[in-house]
Design a protein around this motif. Structure first.
Motif, short mmCIF file in Angstrom:
data_model
loop_
_atom_site.label_atom_id
_atom_site.label_comp_id
_atom_site.label_asym_id
_atom_site.label_seq_id
_atom_site.Cartn_x
_atom_site.Cartn_y
_atom_site.Cartn_z
N GLN A 14 0.84 -1.19 0.00
CA GLN A 14 0.00 0.00 0.00
C GLN A 14 0.88 1.24 0.00
OE1 GLN A 14 -2.94 -0.23 3.26
NE2 GLN A 14 -4.44 -0.10 1.61
N SER A 15 0.41 2.26 -0.68
CA SER A 15 1.16 3.52 -0.71
C SER A 15 0.42 4.57 0.11
CB SER A 15 1.33 4.02 -2.15
OG SER A 15 0.08 4.33 -2.72
N CYS A 16 1.19 5.36 0.83
CA CYS A 16 0.63 6.39 1.71
C CYS A 16 1.26 7.73 1.39
CB CYS A 16 0.88 6.02 3.17
SG CYS A 16 0.34 7.28 4.36
N LEU A 17 0.44 8.75 1.31
CA LEU A 17 0.91 10.12 1.12
C LEU A 17 0.65 10.90 2.40
CD1 LEU A 17 1.92 12.45 -0.80
CD2 LEU A 17 -0.51 12.91 -1.21
N ARG A 96 -2.91 9.31 -6.39
CA ARG A 96 -2.02 8.20 -6.74
C ARG A 96 -1.69 7.31 -5.54
NH1 ARG A 96 0.35 12.72 -9.20
NH2 ARG A 96 2.09 12.74 -7.71
N HIS A 97 -2.46 7.43 -4.44
CA HIS A 97 -2.11 6.70 -3.22
C HIS A 97 -3.33 6.02 -2.62
CE1 HIS A 97 2.02 8.31 -2.93
NE2 HIS A 97 1.50 9.37 -3.52
N ASP A 98 -3.06 5.02 -1.78
CA ASP A 98 -4.12 4.29 -1.10
C ASP A 98 -4.57 4.97 0.18
OD1 ASP A 98 -4.00 1.91 -2.89
OD2 ASP A 98 -1.99 1.71 -2.04
N VAL A 99 -3.64 5.64 0.84
CA VAL A 99 -3.91 6.33 2.11
C VAL A 99 -3.34 7.74 2.01
CG1 VAL A 99 -3.50 6.35 4.60
CG2 VAL A 99 -3.80 4.17 3.42
N VAL A 100 -4.10 8.73 2.48
CA VAL A 100 -3.65 10.11 2.47
C VAL A 100 -3.86 10.69 3.87
CG1 VAL A 100 -3.93 12.41 1.45
CG2 VAL A 100 -4.26 10.36 0.05
N ILE A 101 -2.80 11.25 4.45
CA ILE A 101 -2.85 11.83 5.79
C ILE A 101 -2.43 13.29 5.70
CG2 ILE A 101 -1.92 11.71 8.14
CD1 ILE A 101 -1.21 8.75 7.52
N ALA A 111 -7.93 20.07 1.01
CA ALA A 111 -7.51 19.74 -0.36
C ALA A 111 -7.04 18.29 -0.44
CB ALA A 111 -6.39 20.68 -0.80
N ALA A 112 -6.26 17.85 0.55
CA ALA A 112 -5.77 16.47 0.55
C ALA A 112 -6.91 15.48 0.72
CB ALA A 112 -4.74 16.29 1.67
#
Length: 401
Positions: A14-17, A96-101, A111-112
């Motif tokens: 998983q990708s996280c931003l 482009r990510h699975d998780v955004v914090i 915005a995020a």
């Protein structure tokens, strides 16, 4: 006959931003909070990318995460402009990510969260500060108007996020008026960096018997109260020094006071946590303050938690939950926010005997180990991210009865 082999696809990480206005190489409570969370997510095998306005470089973070700076040399120095650029970049990258914090400013977080929702990603609003409350506490109509706008943005960010992680009970209660997907995640500190054992400060010469204020000097903190208190002590011939480390909206006021103090106040730009720990180990007392701003009554300033983890004696000039906790446990010195309160607590520290100081130092470290470990908060957020939405909704009271 040859037997066939079952071919399986390797599990995709998983990708996280993480969208952060303060992050490595910047220092401060917000940066440390998100760095420890990132460390936990990397341990959970997530591929983490951090967008931050605190640098103009691309580099590798403390846990191997990719840190991408959104600031550029040609940009105006305005913090608002740079965070608006961060908001735009964060909204685009979220897809482009699975998780955004994201943490505040609220327009960056919104915005995020909008970008995450558009991509079907898990959005987490880390609600650790209320810009609405701070603006509303300022004595001008313009600030009050800004506070209303910030309040709308905070509400929209919480509504759009899948999970809101609030750092105080008051912020959690406010967030629950907008959304039922709220986790209370209390502030802590990095106990592996902030501890009593270790080298002492080796930088420039420090004032004698110095009190240390290390961290953000924002509008809500009112750090100038310690300068005013020290000036009263100096007028009576008492030899005491102040060391301020950090930045913030009121840092220029402190810097100007240092320039006219004849060496009794030392102002240092932000330092790495390891250097802050060295300063804490040698200070007479660790300063922290909080103006009486609605919504911050139960805040736990990270500078106080870090100081106690180092065995430094806290001087906390504020009311609220942490003040009560310290007073009840007999840890350090507490007074309401005022110049008189700051002076009273500083004088009390100077009157301590060596034996009393040693006992208090040990008790502060023990209390920090038992109550202020930021890794627990990071684990709590990580669990909320991993939890399926339906289960989270049931636990929040949204499921069928």
């Amino acid at each position: 006959m040859m037997k066939g082999f079952l071919m399986t696809e390797p599990t995709r990480r998983q990708s996280c931003l993480v969208v952060a206005h303060n992050y490595h190489p910047a220092v401060g409570a917000a940066a440390i909070r998100l760095q420890l969370l990132t460390s936990r997510l990397v341990d959970d095998q997530m591929a983490v990318t951090v967008l931050t306005s605190s640098t103009d470089q691309e580099l590798t973070g403390p846990s191997g995460e990719t840190v991408i700076g959104t600031s550029r040399g040609w940009m105006p120095s305005s913090r608002v402009f740079r965070t608006l650029v961060l908001a735009a970049r964060g909204a685009a990258a979220a897809r482009r990510h699975d998780v955004v914090i994201s943490d505040p400013p609220p327009y960056v977080a919104l915005a995020a969260m909008l970008g995450a929702r558009a991509a079907g990603a898990t959005g987490v609003f880390y609600y650790c500060d209320s810009w609405a409350s701070v603006a509303a506490s300022r004595p001008s109509r313009a600030w009050h108007a800004a506070g209303k706008v910030f309040g709308l943005l905070e509400a929209a960010a919480a509504l759009t996020a899948r999970v809101t992680a609030a750092s105080t009970p008051a912020l959690a209660q406010r967030a629950r008026s907008w959304s039922s997907r709220v986790e209370l995640v209390r502030n802590g500190t990095d106990l592996s960096t902030y501890h009593p054992q270790g080298p002492a400060w080796e930088g420039q010469e420090l004032p004698k018997d110095y009190f240390l204020y290390a961290g953000t000097m924002g509008l809500v903190h009112g750090a100038e109260v310690f300068v005013n208190a020290a000036e009263q002590l100096w007028a009576e011939g008492k030899d005491v020094g102040l060391v301020f480390v950090g930045s913030g909206a009121e840092s220029e006021v402190i810097r100007e006071a240092a320039q006219r103090s004849q060496g009794r106040i030392l102002f240092l730009d932000p330092l790495p946590p390891e250097q802050i720990a060295r300063l804490y180990r040698g200070c007479a007392g660790a300063l922290s303050s909080m103006r009486p701003v609605p919504g911050y009554e139960d805040a736990r300033p990270v500078k106080t938690l870090a100081a106690m983890a180092c065995g430094a004696i806290p001087v906390y000039v504020s009311g609220g939950e942490l003040a009560g906790e310290l007073a009840d446990a007999g840890l350090g010195f507490v007074a309401p926010y005022s110049v008189a309160g700051a002076r009273q607590t500083m004088e009390a520290v100077l009157r301590l005997s060596d034996a009393e100081r040693e006992r208090l130092s040990a008790e502060c470290r023990r209390h920090a180990e038992e109550h202020f470990d930021q890794r627990l908060a990071a684990s709590q957020v990580a669990r909320a991210i991993a939890e399926p939405p339906a289960r989270h909704a049931r636990r929040a009271g949204l499921g069928r009865r």
